[in-house]
Motif scaffolding. Structure first.
Motif, PDB file in Angstrom:
ATOM      1  N   GLU A  90      58.753  60.113  35.215  1.00 46.66           N
ATOM      2  CA  GLU A  90      59.577  60.275  36.193  1.00 46.66           C
ATOM      3  C   GLU A  90      60.444  58.934  36.577  1.00 46.66           C
ATOM      4  O   GLU A  90      61.883  59.677  36.981  1.00 46.66           O
ATOM      5  N   ALA A  91      60.526  57.834  36.373  1.00 50.95           N
ATOM      6  CA  ALA A  91      61.454  56.779  36.983  1.00 50.95           C
ATOM      7  C   ALA A  91      61.036  55.782  35.843  1.00 50.95           C
ATOM      8  O   ALA A  91      60.267  54.179  35.708  1.00 50.95           O
ATOM      9  N   PRO A  92      60.970  56.131  33.965  1.00 44.90           N
ATOM     10  CA  PRO A  92      60.833  55.861  33.305  1.00 44.90           C
ATOM     11  C   PRO A  92      61.931  53.864  33.732  1.00 44.90           C
ATOM     12  O   PRO A  92      61.003  53.058  32.966  1.00 44.90           O
ATOM     13  N   GLU A  93      62.690  53.793  33.797  1.00 47.92           N
ATOM     14  CA  GLU A  93      63.041  52.341  33.499  1.00 47.92           C
ATOM     15  C   GLU A  93      62.879  51.937  34.446  1.00 47.92           C
ATOM     16  O   GLU A  93      62.728  50.329  34.216  1.00 47.92           O
ATOM     17  N   LEU A  94      62.824  52.407  35.343  1.00 51.65           N
ATOM     18  CA  LEU A  94      61.742  50.970  36.981  1.00 51.65           C
ATOM     19  C   LEU A  94      60.847  50.825  36.165  1.00 51.65           C
ATOM     20  O   LEU A  94      60.098  49.429  36.177  1.00 51.65           O
ATOM     21  N   THR A  95      59.947  51.461  35.535  1.00 49.57           N
ATOM     22  CA  THR A  95      58.113  51.712  35.045  1.00 49.57           C
ATOM     23  C   THR A  95      58.874  50.128  33.929  1.00 49.57           C
ATOM     24  O   THR A  95      57.997  49.256  34.028  1.00 49.57           O
ATOM     25  N   THR A  96      59.274  50.248  33.045  1.00 47.85           N
ATOM     26  CA  THR A  96      59.792  49.372  32.084  1.00 47.85           C
ATOM     27  C   THR A  96      60.295  47.949  32.220  1.00 47.85           C
ATOM     28  O   THR A  96      59.415  47.025  32.452  1.00 47.85           O
ATOM     29  N   ALA A  97      60.748  48.526  33.666  1.00 45.41           N
ATOM     30  CA  ALA A  97      61.118  46.935  34.513  1.00 45.41           C
ATOM     31  C   ALA A  97      60.082  46.031  34.730  1.00 45.41           C
ATOM     32  O   ALA A  97      59.868  45.146  34.904  1.00 45.41           O
ATOM     33  N   HIS A  98      59.271  46.679  35.661  1.00 52.12           N
ATOM     34  CA  HIS A  98      57.906  45.989  36.119  1.00 52.12           C
ATOM     35  C   HIS A  98      56.884  45.639  35.170  1.00 52.12           C
ATOM     36  O   HIS A  98      56.447  44.552  35.458  1.00 52.12           O
ATOM     37  N   LEU A  99      56.917  46.612  34.337  1.00 52.19           N
ATOM     38  CA  LEU A  99      56.241  46.027  32.371  1.00 52.19           C
ATOM     39  C   LEU A  99      57.009  44.546  31.865  1.00 52.19           C
ATOM     40  O   LEU A  99      56.163  43.539  32.033  1.00 52.19           O
ATOM     41  N   LEU A 100      58.022  44.421  31.509  1.00 52.00           N
ATOM     42  CA  LEU A 100      58.773  43.344  31.251  1.00 52.00           C
ATOM     43  C   LEU A 100      58.362  42.456  32.364  1.00 52.00           C
ATOM     44  O   LEU A 100      58.137  41.288  32.071  1.00 52.00           O
ATOM     45  N   GLU A 101      58.526  42.561  33.567  1.00 55.66           N
ATOM     46  CA  GLU A 101      58.470  41.187  34.519  1.00 55.66           C
ATOM     47  C   GLU A 101      57.199  40.603  34.888  1.00 55.66           C
ATOM     48  O   GLU A 101      56.912  39.625  34.248  1.00 55.66           O
ATOM     49  N   PHE A 102      56.081  41.505  34.417  1.00 57.62           N
ATOM     50  CA  PHE A 102      55.132  41.669  34.602  1.00 57.62           C
ATOM     51  C   PHE A 102      54.377  40.161  33.349  1.00 57.62           C
ATOM     52  O   PHE A 102      53.693  39.535  32.890  1.00 57.62           O
ATOM     53  N   LEU A 103      54.986  41.402  32.446  1.00 58.36           N
ATOM     54  CA  LEU A 103      54.651  40.726  30.534  1.00 58.36           C
ATOM     55  C   LEU A 103      55.300  39.374  30.724  1.00 58.36           C
ATOM     56  O   LEU A 103      54.585  38.526  29.830  1.00 58.36           O
ATOM     57  N   ASN A 104      56.476  39.092  31.147  1.00 62.09           N
ATOM     58  CA  ASN A 104      57.596  37.260  30.347  1.00 62.09           C
ATOM     59  C   ASN A 104      57.036  37.097  31.593  1.00 62.09           C
ATOM     60  O   ASN A 104      57.406  35.751  31.844  1.00 62.09           O
ATOM     61  N   GLY A 105      56.143  36.777  32.590  1.00 61.22           N
ATOM     62  CA  GLY A 105      55.904  36.128  33.976  1.00 61.22           C
ATOM     63  C   GLY A 105      54.598  35.155  33.940  1.00 61.22           C
ATOM     64  O   GLY A 105      54.371  34.821  32.178  1.00 61.22           O
TER      65      GLY A 105
END
Lengths: 251, 99
Positions: A236-251
């Motif tokens: 439903e919200a693929p872009e937002l989901t991706t952004a959260h994943l990237l932020e967490f995995l790169n954090g």
């Protein structure tokens, strides 16, 4: 790649990109690796080596008649990771796939870098409200599917026919319904043992949302982030989901 | 001034159609014309997991990797659902054209 034989089955696997390793797991019944392949995986693959696979009985992986319990499916993941990358791997799982990731992290904490639990259901027997769903006749199942899934399945066509055949197989011909219902809850004392950083990503209007709150309390290094949508928020919200994943995995 | 190994549009289209027929492996797919205009979703009712298998076969044949994930990452979910054979063929030709 694209097939890897482990644990007695041939798994459909896909590896994308290069960088620190990440494995992504889909949920049961209505899922396969396309969930991540067409949403977050390509963006993650720009900076990570991403492993995707179809769980047993799903997608293009062998249609196993049994082994849908958490222990066996966790062993599937363990075997696939062994051949994937020697470095600690980050795990991203949706729904029951999140429980497999979680169970692996409890078993092999030294192998897990970071963990994302996307709408994990607990106790596991609640997965997809499975018992109510599997009791429906197949023609009713299509109507009972969540909107984001139904949208991708035009009624009556080849795709919906094949989709229902796959559902019917899992529900009527395998140990799947019994395995899921028999799966015990993960106690908070076990969750408290998790040592890696954990992102609990939940749908704002998902029935599983209270589970996210429980995980936040029980897991030491955890945070909870809500995404607009229900259980299928990655669709439903693929872009937002991706952004959260990237932020967490790169954090 | 095209690279001597650059495939033609027709070659890529034929290769793609052959892979599609292998993956779907149902009698009707042999009868359906596959053109640049064919929609994976509307015309062929291709499953998303079958599209993944097609992309993997094409990647192994034409040797693109990062370009493909970049291209996919740049598409909206709805655009992927509406994808036509021609978009994928053109992507492959772009990967092979001299920069």
């Amino acid at each position: 790649m694209p097939f890897t034989s482990v644990n007695g089955l041939r798994f459909h696997t896909e590896a994308l990109g290069s960088g620190p390793p990440v494995a992504m797991l889909h949920g049961l019944l209505v899922g396969n690796l396309a969930l991540w392949y067409f949403t977050a995986a390509p963006a993650l693959a720009r900076s990570h080596r991403v492993l995707l696979y179809d769980l047993r009985g799903h997608g293009r992986t062998d249609r196993s008649l049994d082994g849908y319990d958490l222990a066996t499916m966790t062993r599937d993941l363990a075997c696939l990771l062994e051949g994937f990358d020697a470095r600690p791997v980050s795990l991203v799982g949706h729904s029951y796939g999140a429980l497999i990731a979680l169970s692996y992290a409890l078993l092999r904490p030294e192998r897990v870098a970071r963990l994302v639990l996307a709408d994990a259901p607990l106790p596991p027997s609640r997965a997809e409200e499975v018992s109510a769903f599997v009791a429906l006749p197949p023609q009713e199942m299509a109507k009972a599917l969540p909107e984001p899934v139904r949208r991708s399945l035009p009624g009556g066509g080849r795709r919906s026919v094949r989709f229902l055949q796959a559902l019917e197989f899992l529900i009527a011909r395998t140990s799947f319904p019994r395995d899921i219902v028999a799966e015990p809850d993960l106690p908070d004392s076990a969750l408290a043992q998790l040592s890696c950083e954990v992102l609990c990503l939940y749908g704002e209007s998902s029935l599983c949302r209270p589970v996210g709150e429980r995980l936040l309390r029980a897991i030491p290094k955890s945070k909870l982030v809500l995404v607009p949508g229900g259980h299928y928020f990655p669709l439903e919200a693929p872009e937002l989901t991706t952004a959260h994943l990237l932020e967490f995995l790169n954090g | 001034m095209s690279d001597p190994v650059t495939p033609t549009q027709q070659e890529v289209l034929d290769t793609l159609a052959g892979f599609l027929r292998e993956i779907v492996a149902e009698p009707w797919i042999a009868e359906v014309p596959i053109t640049m205009e064919t929609s994976f979703s509307q015309d062929l009712e291709l499953e998303s997991i079958e599209f993944v298998a097609l992309a993997t076969k094409l990647r192994d044949r034409y040797g693109f990797e990062a370009e493909f994930t970049d291209w996919l990452a740049g598409l909206e979910f709805e655009e992927i659902i509406a994808l036509r054979v021609g978009s994928l063929v053109e992507f492959i030709l772009r990967c092979h054209s001299p920069r």
